[in-house]
Structures are given as C-alpha cells and as structure tokens.
Scaffold this motif. Structure first.
Motif, short mmCIF file in Angstrom:
data_model
loop_
_atom_site.label_atom_id
_atom_site.label_comp_id
_atom_site.label_asym_id
_atom_site.label_seq_id
_atom_site.Cartn_x
_atom_site.Cartn_y
_atom_site.Cartn_z
N CYS A 77 -7.73 6.96 -9.35
CA CYS A 77 -8.76 7.89 -8.29
C CYS A 77 -7.84 8.53 -8.25
O CYS A 77 -8.05 10.15 -8.31
N LEU A 104 1.18 4.00 -2.52
CA LEU A 104 1.84 5.65 -2.87
C LEU A 104 3.21 6.45 -3.97
O LEU A 104 2.58 7.56 -4.32
N TYR A 148 0.95 -1.56 0.19
CA TYR A 148 -0.22 0.00 0.00
C TYR A 148 0.76 1.16 0.01
O TYR A 148 0.37 2.58 -0.51
N SER A 193 -3.68 -2.63 -5.14
CA SER A 193 -4.29 -1.35 -4.74
C SER A 193 -3.63 0.24 -5.42
O SER A 193 -4.29 1.12 -5.46
N GLU A 194 -2.78 -0.16 -6.57
CA GLU A 194 -1.70 0.69 -7.50
C GLU A 194 -3.11 1.00 -8.43
O GLU A 194 -2.67 2.89 -8.59
N VAL A 243 -5.91 3.40 -6.90
CA VAL A 243 -5.01 4.38 -6.37
C VAL A 243 -4.58 5.66 -7.55
O VAL A 243 -5.09 6.74 -7.46
N LYS A 244 -3.69 4.71 -8.13
CA LYS A 244 -3.14 5.64 -9.12
C LYS A 244 -4.77 6.18 -9.99
O LYS A 244 -5.03 7.21 -10.82
#
Length: 411
Positions: free
Chosen positions: A372, A277, A273, A365-366, A369-370
């Motif tokens: 979003c 980021l 996670y 999650s990568e 996240v990217k």
C-alpha cells in the motif's frame, strides 16, 4: 456444560459461511465485501473443510488445534461482518470513468507500455524454458527482477479507472494486463487471479446491471485458476477437491502459532505491526513473521511457509485481537471503496488495497503495508508528472477533441 465453539469446528464453518448471505442481503448483490468474504472463506476454511471431510491437509498442521484455529477464523469473519454492516457500501456510486477530472496523467500509458515490453522480452528470452521444470526453475529463468516486476504490475493494474483518459491509455493498459497474465502463467505465479478478481468486483460495483454476471464469472475465474495451480504437479495421493481446498498454509500457520504462543513465547503485543512500519525505513530491517516461523519450526530450512493475518493477530493479542484487526481492515476497505468516484486517487487506492488484502490474507501485515505505501508512492510519481486539463477538454472527450482540431486545421 457450556457450548465450546473451539471444540466444534463444523459450527465455526457454518457460522462463518453465513457472513456471505448476510452481507448480500444487507448490501445488495454488488457489495464487494460479500465476495471478498467468500474468497476468505475458501482460502481460510478450505483446509478445515478438507480435514472434516476426511481429506488431506498441509503437512505439519496440529490437528488437535484445528477447532481453535477455526474459532480464530470465525472471529475474523465476525470482525468483517460487524464493520461491513456498520459501514455500508454506497449504492449510488458513479463509474469513475465518467467523472470529469482536472489533470492528465501521461505516465499511465507509458508505464503500461514499459511493463508490457519488459514482460514480452522476458517471455521471449526464456522461451521453451518456461514450459518445463518446477516453479522455482521458471522463476530463475525470469531473472532477478521477477518479484519487483510482479509488484509493479500490481500497482499498474490498479490504474484501471485512471487509464480510461485516452484511447492510447486504454490500449496500453489492456495490452499490459494480457502480458501480465501470460507472464504469471509462464512462471507459475497466480498473483493475476487476485488482480482480475479485484477488477471484476470494482467494475461490477459501479455498473448498474440487473444480474451481476461478471461477479459470477470472476468467482469462476478465482476457483478455476486456484484449481489449475493446485493440481499442477499435485500430490498423486490427494483428490482434486482436496487439493483445491488446501490452497495456502493458513491452517498450518494458525495451529502452529496457537501451539507455540503463549506457551513457548509470550504475545508480542503489537510488535509485529510496529516492525511492519519500521521496515519501510531503509537500513532498519526487522525479521518478518514468516522467517520467525521458519527459524522455530524448521531452523536452517530454505523453504518458506508464509504466514496469515489471523495468525499475526493471535501472535500479538491472542484470539481477542483477531476480530479487531479484521474490523479495521474492513473499515479501511469500505472507506476507500465509498470514495472511488470522488477522485482518481481513491479509485486507484481502493483497487490496490483490495488486491493487497487478498494477497496478504495468507501473509502478514508487512507485505500489506509495503504494497500500500509503495503503491501510494508509485501513484504519487504519476500524479506529480501531470498537467492541468484545459476547460472544455475533458478526458472522456479527448479523442473527439483531436478530431475537431484536425477538422479545423484542414478547413
């Protein structure tokens, strides 16, 4: 002997399936989360059902750990259900298209028009090459901008509620959406399914109909498109039902991860996670979990197996981390959905997050996240190039206002 859910995959399947009717009972037939849970069930438990019914499953799946993987998926549903019941969807949500805004967003129709023209140009340039060859062959025909185009289309599609401002915006949005679907069909991509399903869910959430027929049609679209792509060039030895149930490699990823962690490598304790980021910062690339899996399962292979959000939660914190991660994602989804009638940015973000979550369920999650973060930057540019609306010239009356100005000029 205590009852062991990990040894009873049928029990996990049945308990997870209860999440859908429970959410519908508690939140009503327009509760988006219930239909998202149904989607997660198909793509998560589909391979488990196929195996339990004697069908084929993804090559390399550790059948000895299917029960444990099913338990992990059940815990994900438990997290979704707990957060979904704790934070309810508002039943008094207004249609964002009817809520007055205070700024015009002229870039919205421009962006839709540019993307539509680009898609049409690629389709015209490739021509017959898009109806022959494998998916990789058709992606090669589309050119090096293929994946960037799909990502931009995901952002542009989330502008649904914003594009209502003018008739030009509505026309450009619909044209671009049609081109996007045609482009995906030509290149063998099914990203449009997630977009259309999210659009249907949001539209139904704010419309007050007795029977949510559009949700039924949306579910039929999801399953029909899944079947279409599952059967395209499918395995001759597998049944149609088996191929439909075996969409994606979530079960393969989860069983492999549970075989490998922590016996061969320790838990990452949130490292993936953090990497998601860090990868937002140019010049600091960290290998994604999908590559981590390939390097250990099939070193040197050019193929990819994707990943899964449940598998990532397990890699970091074991089974205990899965319900926490999914409860957090559910809380974010509810928070955005419950604010779509407060500002255009919330309406955009809710749509984008829903698509990203559906897409990322079989990823990590990568990618979520990217999608979003870059999507927020995309909307930020559109919002930056905006202008205030003069009093009495509300967006919903823009076309009528033009007519009144013309009438005054002629007199």
């Amino acid at each position: 002997m205590p009852f062991d859910l990990a040894a009873q995959p049928w029990a996990c399947v049945c308990l997870a399936a209860l999440a859908v009717p429970v959410l519908l009972f508690a939140g009503g037939r327009r509760d988006m989360l219930a239909y998202l849970a149904a989607y997660f069930f198909v793509f998560g438990f589909g391979p488990v059902l196929s195996y339990l019914l004697g069908g084929t499953i993804y090559f390399g799946t550790n059948t000895a750990l299917i029960g444990r993987a099913a338990l992990g998926l059940l815990l994900a549903f438990a997290g979704v259900l707990a957060a979904g019941l704790l934070v309810r969807q508002r039943r008094d949500l207004a249609d964002p298209r009817t809520v007055p805004t205070h700024r015009r967003l002229p870039l919205v129709p421009a962006v839709s028009a540019v993307l539509a023209l680009y898609g049409l140009g690629v389709l015209a340039w490739g021509g017959p090459a898009f109806v022959a060859g494998t998916k990789l062959d058709r992606i090669a025909v589309a050119g090096p901008g293929h994946y960037d185009y799909l990502l931009l289309q995901m952002f542009a599609s989330a502008l649904y509620f914003v594009a209502h401002e003018t008739s030009t915006g509505r026309f450009a949005y619909r044209l671009n959406l049609a081109v996007y679907v045609a482009y995906c069909l030509a290149t063998g991509e099914r990203d449009f399914v997630f977009v259309l399903f999210a659009l249907v869910l949001h539209r139904e959430m704010v419309l007050r109909r007795r029977l949510p027929r559009s949700v039924v049609w949306g579910a039929a679209l999801l399953l029909g498109a899944t079947a279409l792509f599952g059967l395209r060039g499918g395995d001759a030895g597998g049944s149609a039902a088996g191929q439909i149930l075996n969409q994606g490699s979530v079960l393969f990823v989860d069983t492999w991860v549970m075989t490998h962690v922590p016996s061969a490598e320790p838990y990452q304790h949130g490292a993936s996670y953090l990497h998601a980021l860090v990868n937002l910062v140019p010049g600091h690339p960290q290998p994604p979990l999908a590559q981590w899996l390939v390097d250990r399962y099939a070193p040197g292979s050019a193929s990819g197996y994707g990943f899964s959000l449940t598998g990532e939660a397990y890699v970091n914190f074991g089974l205990a981390g899965i319900p926490v991660v999914f409860a957090g994602l559910t809380a974010v989804h509810r928070w955005l959905a419950n604010r779509i009638d407060r500002a255009p940015g919330y309406a955009y973000a809710s749509l984008l997050f829903t698509v990203a979550w559906m897409y990322g369920f079989r990823g990590e999650s990568e990618s979520l996240v990217k999608t979003c973060v870059y999507g927020v930057l995309f909307y930020g540019v559109i919002r930056l190039v905006s202008s205030k609306i003069a009093p009495g010239d509300e967006p919903g009356e823009s076309d009528a206002g033009v007519g009144r100005v013309a009438a005054c000029a002629s007199s």
